[in-house]
Design a protein around this motif. Structure first.
Motif, mmCIF file in Angstrom:
data_model
loop_
_atom_site.group_PDB
_atom_site.id
_atom_site.type_symbol
_atom_site.label_atom_id
_atom_site.label_comp_id
_atom_site.label_asym_id
_atom_site.label_seq_id
_atom_site.Cartn_x
_atom_site.Cartn_y
_atom_site.Cartn_z
ATOM 1 N N SER A 296 0.827 -1.202 0.000
ATOM 2 C CA SER A 296 0.000 0.000 0.000
ATOM 3 C C SER A 296 0.862 1.253 0.000
ATOM 4 N N MET B 249 -1.136 4.034 -0.721
ATOM 5 C CA MET B 249 -2.295 4.915 -0.828
ATOM 6 C C MET B 249 -2.152 6.153 0.039
ATOM 7 N N ASP B 250 -1.410 6.046 1.150
ATOM 8 C CA ASP B 250 -1.210 7.208 2.009
ATOM 9 C C ASP B 250 0.102 7.924 1.693
ATOM 10 N N GLU C 129 -14.099 0.112 -2.016
ATOM 11 C CA GLU C 129 -13.839 1.136 -1.015
ATOM 12 C C GLU C 129 -12.511 1.844 -1.292
ATOM 13 N N ARG C 130 -11.502 1.090 -1.700
ATOM 14 C CA ARG C 130 -10.200 1.709 -1.978
ATOM 15 C C ARG C 130 -10.230 2.507 -3.272
ATOM 16 N N ALA D 292 -11.651 5.739 -2.275
ATOM 17 C CA ALA D 292 -10.704 6.559 -1.517
ATOM 18 C C ALA D 292 -9.702 7.244 -2.442
ATOM 19 N N ARG E 12 -11.403 10.086 -4.271
ATOM 20 C CA ARG E 12 -11.542 11.290 -3.436
ATOM 21 C C ARG E 12 -10.217 12.045 -3.363
ATOM 22 N N ALA E 13 -9.111 11.302 -3.349
ATOM 23 C CA ALA E 13 -7.799 11.953 -3.281
ATOM 24 C C ALA E 13 -7.551 12.815 -4.508
ATOM 25 N N GLU F 92 -8.170 14.533 -0.564
ATOM 26 C CA GLU F 92 -8.330 13.845 0.723
ATOM 27 C C GLU F 92 -7.434 12.609 0.748
ATOM 28 N N PRO G 34 -5.963 9.101 1.652
ATOM 29 C CA PRO G 34 -6.463 7.871 2.267
ATOM 30 C C PRO G 34 -5.775 7.593 3.599
ATOM 31 N N ALA G 35 -6.470 6.910 4.472
ATOM 32 C CA ALA G 35 -5.937 6.619 5.799
ATOM 33 C C ALA G 35 -4.787 5.623 5.721
ATOM 34 N N GLU H 270 -2.553 2.330 6.480
ATOM 35 C CA GLU H 270 -2.929 0.942 6.709
ATOM 36 C C GLU H 270 -1.722 0.210 7.294
#
Length: 305
Positions: free
Chosen positions: A234, A236-237, A260-261, A264, A267-268, A273, A275-276, A278
């Motif tokens: 990941s 993603m963050d 869901e990913r 996310a 949205r980024a 935004e 992603p959180a 992981e």
């Protein structure tokens, strides 16, 4: 974080799912905010619940929904029948092709195609190799999973210095890492079966067969002739580190959590935004460390600046 610009790509399903599950999954993907979908069986030719005409028909449905479609080839060619399948893949000109082994690259180059993608299993580690693939017709490539951020940046700088034109880079940002392929089927071996009489046991493991250490820690995932990482990769963050180097970001389908990913990441790029994090994932290769490691965002080199 400001909104980001990148193409969002869905990788092929690495697991052996029943035909109905595959079709249902892509029905949902048709409505999801992905820009491109890579279709096809890349792991094992015995997984034939969908054949090439089925993948093409599915590609047409996704194209009608506004997705760019790519058809992927095997990462391991083991027989004449496999080669015939790859020839048919190359001969169709409705969709671009992702090449995952050098025989497919040779066929694409011989056909004069300039629309194909060089998959991560081609193992490109230097700018001269990337230039050769670009000269053969590749318009996009995926780095091998263990290439660090620093090594990738250095490779791309070297490619630019060769003045061979431009090639797009696509980076995986979520999903298991494909670590190895073998002529031996690990799943069949687990069940004490011969590879050619495997009874399609992969169907019983929609996320692969977990392999643990003697101490009970997750280690690897057996997926037929393929070995995957136990932890999902990941980045993603870390999008602020990834997007300066890549024009497209790739997710690998999973039995749970794919939509869901996708949302996310969408949205980024629309809202900025992030992603959180992981912590149960891994990102060590990105920093030149053990691939199994996870480095928190606050400890990444760019975050410290």
């Amino acid at each position: 974080m400001n909104p980001l610009s990148f193409e969002l790509v869905l990788a092929p399903i690495p697991y052996f799912w029943p035909r109905g599950r595959v079709l249902s999954f892509y029905e949902a993907i048709a409505e999801a905010p992905v820009d491109a979908v890579v279709l096809g069986e890349t792991v094992c030719a015995r997984r034939a619940e969908l054949r090439l005409p089925d993948w093409i028909a599915l590609g047409r449905d996704l194209a009608a929904a506004g997705k760019r479609v790519v058809l992927a080839g095997y990462a391991l060619i083991e027989s004449e029948s496999h080669l015939k399948w790859v020839r048919r893949l190359v001969e169709q000109d409705e969709f671009a092709v992702e090449a995952n082994e050098m025989g497919t690259v040779r066929l694409l180059a011989a056909a004069g195609r300039r629309d194909w993608i060089a998959g991560a299993s081609l193992n490109v580690y230097n700018p001269h190799a990337l230039a050769q693939l670009h000269e053969a017709g590749a318009r996009r490539w995926l780095p091998p999973p263990e290439l660090s951020r620093a090594a990738l940046a250095h490779l791309l700088e070297g490619f630019t210095a060769l003045e061979q034109g431009t090639i797009e880079t696509e980076l995986p940002v979520w999903g298991p890492l494909a670590l190895a392929h073998s002529a031996r089927c690990f799943t069949a071996r687990h069940y004490r079966l011969q590879k050619d009489a495997c009874e399609f046991r992969c169907l019983a493991h929609p996320a692969g067969l977990p392999l643990a250490t003697r101490d009970g820690a997750d280690f690897l995932v057996l997926n037929g002739v393929q070995v995957l990482s136990a932890r999902p990769w990941s980045l993603m963050d870390r999008l602020e580190e990834v997007t300066p180097l890549a024009q497209a970001l790739r997710l690998v389908p999973a039995p749970e959590g794919t939509l869901e990913r996708i949302a996310a990441l969408d949205r980024a790029r629309r809202l900025g935004e992030m992603p959180a994090p992981e912590p149960e994932s891994c990102n060590g290769f990105w920093y030149g460390e053990s691939g199994f490691a996870y480095r928190a965002p606050s400890s990444s080199p760019l975050a410290a600046r």
